[in-house]
Write a protein that holds these residues in place. Sequence first.
Motif, PDB file in Angstrom:
ATOM      1  N   SER A 205      30.474  48.267  33.940  1.00 31.01           N
ATOM      2  CA  SER A 205      31.839  47.897  33.591  1.00 31.01           C
ATOM      3  C   SER A 205      31.969  47.634  32.094  1.00 31.01           C
ATOM      4  O   SER A 205      30.992  47.575  31.361  1.00 31.01           O
ATOM      5  CB  SER A 205      32.258  46.638  34.363  1.00 31.01           C
ATOM      6  OG  SER A 205      31.470  45.529  33.961  1.00 31.01           O
TER       7      SER A 205
ATOM      8  N   HIS B 113      34.353  44.790  30.908  1.00 27.13           N
ATOM      9  CA  HIS B 113      35.382  43.765  31.036  1.00 27.13           C
ATOM     10  C   HIS B 113      35.928  43.442  29.647  1.00 27.13           C
ATOM     11  O   HIS B 113      35.162  43.260  28.700  1.00 27.13           O
ATOM     12  CB  HIS B 113      34.810  42.505  31.685  1.00 27.13           C
ATOM     13  CG  HIS B 113      34.202  42.768  33.037  1.00 27.13           C
ATOM     14  ND1 HIS B 113      33.076  42.130  33.485  1.00 27.13           N
ATOM     15  CD2 HIS B 113      34.573  43.623  34.021  1.00 27.13           C
ATOM     16  CE1 HIS B 113      32.773  42.558  34.697  1.00 27.13           C
ATOM     17  NE2 HIS B 113      33.658  43.466  35.039  1.00 27.13           N
TER      18      HIS B 113
ATOM     19  N   ARG C 245      33.761  53.964  40.595  1.00 26.04           N
ATOM     20  CA  ARG C 245      33.371  52.556  40.423  1.00 26.04           C
ATOM     21  C   ARG C 245      34.250  51.609  41.223  1.00 26.04           C
ATOM     22  O   ARG C 245      33.825  50.499  41.578  1.00 26.04           O
ATOM     23  CB  ARG C 245      33.440  52.207  38.927  1.00 26.04           C
ATOM     24  CG  ARG C 245      32.992  50.813  38.575  1.00 26.04           C
ATOM     25  CD  ARG C 245      32.958  50.586  37.068  1.00 26.04           C
ATOM     26  NE  ARG C 245      33.289  49.209  36.779  1.00 26.04           N
ATOM     27  CZ  ARG C 245      34.518  48.779  36.518  1.00 26.04           C
ATOM     28  NH1 ARG C 245      35.529  49.637  36.468  1.00 26.04           N
ATOM     29  NH2 ARG C 245      34.741  47.506  36.289  1.00 26.04           N
TER      30      ARG C 245
ATOM     31  N   ALA D 255      33.893  45.418  40.914  1.00 24.74           N
ATOM     32  CA  ALA D 255      34.878  46.269  40.244  1.00 24.74           C
ATOM     33  C   ALA D 255      36.170  46.156  41.045  1.00 24.74           C
ATOM     34  O   ALA D 255      36.149  46.238  42.273  1.00 24.74           O
ATOM     35  CB  ALA D 255      34.410  47.717  40.195  1.00 24.74           C
TER      36      ALA D 255
ATOM     37  N   ARG E  93      39.418  43.402  34.258  1.00 27.45           N
ATOM     38  CA  ARG E  93      38.149  43.825  34.836  1.00 27.45           C
ATOM     39  C   ARG E  93      38.166  45.293  35.267  1.00 27.45           C
ATOM     40  O   ARG E  93      37.185  45.793  35.808  1.00 27.45           O
ATOM     41  CB  ARG E  93      37.805  42.924  36.031  1.00 27.45           C
ATOM     42  CG  ARG E  93      37.602  41.463  35.619  1.00 27.45           C
ATOM     43  CD  ARG E  93      37.257  40.576  36.800  1.00 27.45           C
ATOM     44  NE  ARG E  93      36.037  40.969  37.485  1.00 27.45           N
ATOM     45  CZ  ARG E  93      34.807  40.674  37.075  1.00 27.45           C
ATOM     46  NH1 ARG E  93      34.622  39.983  35.945  1.00 27.45           N
ATOM     47  NH2 ARG E  93      33.753  41.063  37.771  1.00 27.45           N
TER      48      ARG E  93
ATOM     49  N   GLY F 257      35.691  50.649  32.967  1.00 33.45           N
ATOM     50  CA  GLY F 257      34.262  50.874  33.074  1.00 33.45           C
ATOM     51  C   GLY F 257      33.669  51.071  31.696  1.00 33.45           C
ATOM     52  O   GLY F 257      34.377  51.108  30.678  1.00 33.45           O
TER      53      GLY F 257
END
Length: 434
Positions: free
Chosen positions: A259, A261, A301, A308, A333, A336
């Motif tokens: 990820s 974020h 994802r 995720a 969030r 990716g």
Amino acid sequence: MSSALTLDQLRTAVANGRVDTVLLALTDMQGRLQGKRLDARHFLHEVLDEGAEACNYLLAVDVDMNTVGGYAMSSWERGYGDFEMVPDLATLRPVPWHDRTALCLADLRWADGKPVVASPRQILRGQLARLEERGLEAFAGTELEFIVFKDTYEEAFDRSYRGLRPANQYNVDYSLLGTARVEPLIGRIRRDMTAAGLVVEDSKGECNDGQHEINFRYGPALQTADEHSIYKNGAKEIAALEGCAITYMAKFNEREGSSCHIHMSVEGLSEGEFERFVAGQLACLRELTLLYAPNINSYKRFASASFAPTAVAWGHDNRTCAVRVLHGRFELRLPGADVNPYLALSGMIAAGLHGLDTALELEEPVTGNAYASDKPHVPKTLRAARDLFAESTVAREALGEEVVAHYVNNADVELAAFEAAVTDWERVRGFERL
């Protein structure tokens, strides 16, 4: 934003032979650094004042650098001319992992001096200007995950990226024992990024085999995007120097994805305005997902119980939600590790300003498992996200028709390439059994 290397320091370093090369780089649609290795004296004597030319196809090719159709700004019909790379000295810094080398990022302009509006850095500058008109300033931080392999990039290529050896063979999330085994590489990245003027806060292990994360200090949004791109490129280069490979694919295998974020706060907002800014994130999340998940692989994802997000929801310190609110800032969030930070931050600002300008009310937070909630879901495919973005009034009003058309075409190019490909999955299922 202050540079890690001043112009006077560069002149001194060039004069005494400590620097002989300057990398002048732009950020392309995929978030990669592209540019030229310039003789340092040439940079100081000519490029500094006049800029340097680069073929405008750099913002009109696919990830394999193939020339593709559909772009208004660059094509065979238009002759694939140049745009100009204009050094931004606020980004000047040493490159410790290369001998006698400095780096400077560039803004892009046409020969008539007008900005190249579809360039990612210019898009973010445009959204920051919209904030500035309201007396606001955005600050951000990105948390970029990646997987380390004990194979070189050349070995990985020759093996068609199959049978690679992850640097860890089990979950090392927060493990000091597990991360110690990769410290020769991760430690070098931390130290070299510090020497390049980035402020490293920490590194840690993550869930998937060989998965890690390095975090940097929160800062002004443009600086964060610049440093994200420099770090991502530099980490790959350092990995190669150490005989390893790093991937920032959103979903390398069927386990946890990688990820990015993104945390954001906006200086100048009241508490009520902050809530409307967050409400804008939710209202625009689906139609702006293309800016957060730009590739076919990005959508693999989005899986339930994977950390995720799948639900368009927010909560206080709730990692099952797409938007997590924490003490005056929020965390998106959705992106990716394959995200272009300039585009993602632009989308977050555009969504927040939509929330402010339309006085959106923030819905009640999700206090339980957002995966199991009745909230709307994020798009499940690149095609769905492309269609939502193409129809988005918010995107057109905030980014402009030219930018929307440019990135819709980018999605079309990726979709066409994927739909024409024959995959390993198809061969395994169909070679003998069908």
